[in-house]
Design an enzyme around this catalytic site. Structure first.
Site, short mmCIF file in Angstrom:
data_model
loop_
_atom_site.label_atom_id
_atom_site.label_comp_id
_atom_site.label_asym_id
_atom_site.label_seq_id
_atom_site.Cartn_x
_atom_site.Cartn_y
_atom_site.Cartn_z
N THR A 27 0.87 -1.17 0.00
CA THR A 27 0.00 0.00 0.00
C THR A 27 0.91 1.22 0.00
OG1 THR A 27 -0.10 0.26 2.42
CG2 THR A 27 -1.73 -1.23 1.41
N ILE A 82 7.49 -2.39 7.09
CA ILE A 82 7.51 -0.92 7.13
C ILE A 82 8.10 -0.38 5.83
CG2 ILE A 82 8.32 1.11 8.40
CD1 ILE A 82 6.41 -0.73 10.02
N LYS A 83 7.36 0.53 5.21
CA LYS A 83 7.81 1.10 3.94
C LYS A 83 8.39 2.49 4.20
CE LYS A 83 5.72 0.97 -0.67
NZ LYS A 83 4.43 1.12 -1.35
N VAL A 84 9.62 2.69 3.75
CA VAL A 84 10.27 4.00 3.96
C VAL A 84 10.77 4.53 2.61
CG1 VAL A 84 11.03 3.40 6.32
CG2 VAL A 84 12.59 3.02 4.39
#
Ligand code: E4P
Length: 216
Positions: A27, A82-84
């Site tokens: 997402t 976790i998207k960074v």
């Protein structure tokens, strides 16, 4: 190659999960906005539908803020990734989180050197955006080729997650290059099943079968 779906639409995710071919979900803030739903609530629901990694993106731009948001997000479920963003602070956060055993997807990658940095920061996934690369006059698939070559040169464990996929040829080329994952809009996943000759073949077989008057 793993198949992730790139959406926050839980109905679509549930439908595709039923095929048994869905390995994860990505997402981003735009997809969350499109869903019209609460970020935490929809992410929790998605994590319950699929067993594989579900990428949830931080929105802070500084390392401390990203760590604070990651703490909240990783408590949602064990399969949260976790998207960074691919920035200095994003990679600092990536290094810290992956050292603690948290999955991290480094997003918005547009160069092979950026992908090299993400691998050195211990990223679980690197997300090169092939569609947006193509849109701007670059060659998205050449980028995937370069990253594959570099990662293989040094045996980096970071998985190449081809993102911003727009059509089945992006998927085909990614598989030929040996990318680890492709994240696709639901429409692209569905299009992979389709072939006009498959439909025509079924039509012909059923017409001939009807002539036999038999049933199974
Ligand atoms: C990947 O994680 C991104 O959410 C996504 O693939 C972006 O795709 P777009 O360029 O079609 O918005």
């Amino acid at each position: 190659m793993k198949f992730f779906v790139d959406t926050a639409d839980t109905q679509e995710i549930a439908d595709l999960a039923e095929t048994g071919l869905l390995d994860g979900v990505t997402t981003n803030p735009s997809l969350i906005a499109k869903s019209g739903r609460d970020f935490m609530e929809v992410t929790r629901e998605i994590c319950g539908i699929v067993d594989g990694p579900v990428s949830a993106e931080v929105v802070a731009l500084d390392h401390a803020g990203m760590m604070r948001e990651a703490e909240i997000l990783r408590k949602i479920a064990d399969n949260v990734c976790i998207k960074v963003p691919l920035t200095v602070d994003g990679l600092k956060t990536c290094k810290k989180l992956t050292s603690d055993g948290t999955m991290v997807n480094v997003t918005l990658c547009f160069s092979a050197n950026q992908a090299l940095l993400a691998a050195k920061a211990g990223a679980t996934f690197i997300s090169p955006f092939v569609g947006r690369h193509d849109d701007n006059g670059f060659d998205g698939m050449a980028l995937i080729n370069d990253i594959r070559l570099i990662y293989d040169n040094y045996a980096f464990a970071t998985e190449i997650l081809v993102a911003s996929v727009r059509h089945p040829i992006h998927v085909l080329e990614s598989a030929k290059i040996g990318a680890d994952v492709a994240t696709m809009p639901p429409s692209v996943i569905r299009s992979l099943f389709k072939h006009v000759l498959t439909d025509k073949g079924i039509e012909g077989f059923l017409a001939d079968w009807a002539k036999t008057g038999q049933s199974i």
